[in-house]
Design an enzyme around this catalytic site. Structure first.
Site, PDB file in Angstrom:
ATOM      1  N   THR A  51       0.873  -1.181   0.000  1.00 53.28           N
ATOM      2  CA  THR A  51       0.000   0.000   0.000  1.00 53.28           C
ATOM      3  C   THR A  51       0.906   1.224   0.000  1.00 53.28           C
ATOM      4  O   THR A  51       2.128   1.110  -0.007  1.00 53.28           O
ATOM      5  CB  THR A  51      -0.903   0.032   1.250  1.00 53.28           C
ATOM      6  N   CYS A  52       0.293   2.419   0.050  1.00 56.60           N
ATOM      7  CA  CYS A  52       1.098   3.636   0.054  1.00 56.60           C
ATOM      8  C   CYS A  52       1.868   3.798   1.366  1.00 56.60           C
ATOM      9  O   CYS A  52       2.818   4.583   1.447  1.00 56.60           O
ATOM     10  CB  CYS A  52       0.228   4.860  -0.217  1.00 56.60           C
ATOM     11  N   ASN A  53       1.487   3.062   2.411  1.00 54.12           N
ATOM     12  CA  ASN A  53       2.135   3.196   3.721  1.00 54.12           C
ATOM     13  C   ASN A  53       2.965   1.991   4.139  1.00 54.12           C
ATOM     14  O   ASN A  53       3.590   2.015   5.192  1.00 54.12           O
ATOM     15  CB  ASN A  53       1.085   3.447   4.814  1.00 54.12           C
ATOM     16  N   GLU A 114      -8.822   2.380  10.231  1.00 52.54           N
ATOM     17  CA  GLU A 114      -9.328   2.585   8.860  1.00 52.54           C
ATOM     18  C   GLU A 114      -9.622   1.238   8.184  1.00 52.54           C
ATOM     19  O   GLU A 114      -8.987   0.231   8.467  1.00 52.54           O
ATOM     20  CB  GLU A 114      -8.339   3.427   8.044  1.00 52.54           C
ATOM     21  N   GLU A 192      -6.275  19.658  -1.088  1.00 53.55           N
ATOM     22  CA  GLU A 192      -6.088  18.499  -0.219  1.00 53.55           C
ATOM     23  C   GLU A 192      -7.392  18.023   0.424  1.00 53.55           C
ATOM     24  O   GLU A 192      -7.687  16.825   0.449  1.00 53.55           O
ATOM     25  CB  GLU A 192      -5.076  18.853   0.885  1.00 53.55           C
ATOM     26  N   VAL A 193      -8.178  18.962   0.945  1.00 48.92           N
ATOM     27  CA  VAL A 193      -9.442  18.581   1.596  1.00 48.92           C
ATOM     28  C   VAL A 193     -10.420  18.021   0.569  1.00 48.92           C
ATOM     29  O   VAL A 193     -11.131  17.044   0.827  1.00 48.92           O
ATOM     30  CB  VAL A 193     -10.058  19.779   2.354  1.00 48.92           C
ATOM     31  N   SER A 194     -10.440  18.633  -0.619  1.00 49.78           N
ATOM     32  CA  SER A 194     -11.313  18.133  -1.698  1.00 49.78           C
ATOM     33  C   SER A 194     -10.948  16.697  -2.063  1.00 49.78           C
ATOM     34  O   SER A 194     -11.817  15.874  -2.362  1.00 49.78           O
ATOM     35  CB  SER A 194     -11.183  19.015  -2.941  1.00 49.78           C
TER      36      SER A 194
END
Length: 423
Positions: A51-53, A114, A192-194
């Site tokens: 994953t990305c992390n 998550e 970023e919030v969008s």
């Protein structure tokens, strides 16, 4: 005879490596990586979670082969081995199983609780199965860990409540608007919030429009995040088309004014919800006074996010306690697999003997009546089952309880040959 498997976990994650370092360990060709790890690292089975992390390898091996795993991974990623020493982490057996349960239950995620990681783990084991990289041990381990993780999440409620501004905003829309999938949704902004809002909408399967100051920016955003781009000019005079509006811009003025929404509501039969996620605010607070309009701002949403985060943190100990209870069950399931090749071989050998002796007896009886033949056959099966089941179940239990001496003795008693063992 050695029958105990060794479950290994090698990982590079956000916990000990920044993202720009983590990216260097990325495995681009997963199928090729599976072949390389099995060929050069002496892994009988392997599963890659990426994953990305995090980038993680779970493997089943008969030997301690951490150095070979490092060399193979370095070769695949095009890195020198020294880079691994600073970033990679190795655990095995109990600790590897414990880590997998923490993953599936949401305890080891960057965002506590998550849900996305559970889906990613499911995809990883599916991919490994399709590539024939995993086998009986890792398939069993992952299937059970996924079920346990899901149960832990449901019983503890650690994943409840949005803990990003984007997911919370979408959750609030769901709570306030009936049948959201049938409504018109607009997202103003591409920052970023969008992005957080778009991810949440996309994950839940909602269609939405996106607008920004330039149509090009909206189109680029939609290519990555989903949604359909729309011209900025169209929305300024067409707010009545939308039922939910997420506003996340950096405009130095009120973009959504009282006059514009008042005009929009004249032509609407149903209500409208506006969520102002901008800082500073870009929705005039007076909009909240308009009949049929519900307005929420960033401060209100952020307060709810913090409350949910604290609620999740309070559940960590509960989840850890459940994992401690479940880990013994998971370990027993894995240990039981050590006995399965022996048990399978014994049942197969005895079944072959039963069939052989049955045929001899039928020839001697010269029995042609199919009904009688069936009765005799069922009798022989029942006798074999009643004699063999108890010792075989006892062997399985001994395996679960970690008693290799019983397995060793059973191996000699039943003349079990090691080369018959199926990986």
């Amino acid at each position: 005879m050695e029958m105990n498997q060794n479950i290994i976990n090698a990982r590079v994650t956000f916990r000990n490596s920044p993202i720009h370092i983590l990216e260097k360990f990325t495995i681009k060709d997963i199928d090729n990586a599976y072949q390389q790890f099995k060929k050069h690292s002496e892994l009988d089975e392997c599963v890659i979670i990426q994953t990305c992390n995090r980038i993680e390898l779970f493997g089943k091996s008969k030997t301690d082969n951490t150095d070979k795993i490092k060399k193979t991974w370095a070769s695949i990623a095009g890195l020198d081995e020294e880079t691994f020493e600073e970033n990679i982490e190795f655990v095995e057996n109990h600790d590897a199983l414990h880590h997998l349960l923490k993953l599936t239950s949401g305890l080891d995620s960057m965002v506590l609780g998550e849900e996305q990681i559970l889906g990613q783990i499911k995809n990883s084991i599916t991919s490994a199965r399709e590539s024939k990289a995993s086998g009986q041990h890792l398939n069993t381990l992952f299937d059970k860990a996924i079920r346990m993780g899901t149960r832990i999440r449901n019983s503890s409620g650690i994943g409840k409540g949005g803990i990003s501004v984007g997911s919370m905003a979408v959750k609030l829309a769901e709570e306030n608007i009936d049948e959201l999938k049938t409504k018109e949704i607009l997202l103003i902004g591409t920052g970023e919030v969008s992005t957080l809002v778009a991810k949440s909408l996309q994950r839940r399967g909602y269609a939405f429009k996106v607008t920004s100051r330039t149509i090009g920016r909206s189109e680029t955003f939609c290519e990555t995040m989903g949604g359909n781009p729309i011209k900025f000019e169209e929305i300024l005079s067409g707010f009545e088309k939308y039922d939910i509006i997420f506003v996340a811009t950096t405009a130095p003025y009120f973009l959504v004014t009282q006059d514009r929404i008042t005009d929009a509501m004249k032509n609407k039969n149903n209500g409208m919800m506006i969520l102002d996620l901008s800082n500073p605010r870009t929705v005039d607070e007076k909009v909240a006074t308009i009949k049929g309009v519900k307005l929420m701002n960033l401060d209100q949403i952020a307060e709810m996010v913090e409350k949910n985060m604290n609620a999740r943190l309070n559940k960590v100990k509960t989840v850890e306690n459940i994992i401690r209870e479940e880990i013994s069950v998971l370990e027993a399931s894995m240990k039981r697999l050590d006995a399965e090749p022996l048990v399978t071989d014994v049942f197969k050998s005895i079944e072959n003997l039963r069939e052989k002796e049955l045929q001899k007896a039928l020839q001697m009886l010269d029995e042609k009546d199919e009904k009688k033949v069936k009765i005799i056959e069922e009798l022989t099966k029942a006798v074999v089952e009643s004699i063999v089941s108890t010792p075989m179940n006892n062997i399985r239990k001994a395996s679960e309880q970690g008693q290799p001496d019983v397995l060793e003795l059973a191996t000699r008693l039943f003349d079990y040959k090691k080369q018959n063992q199926a990986d």
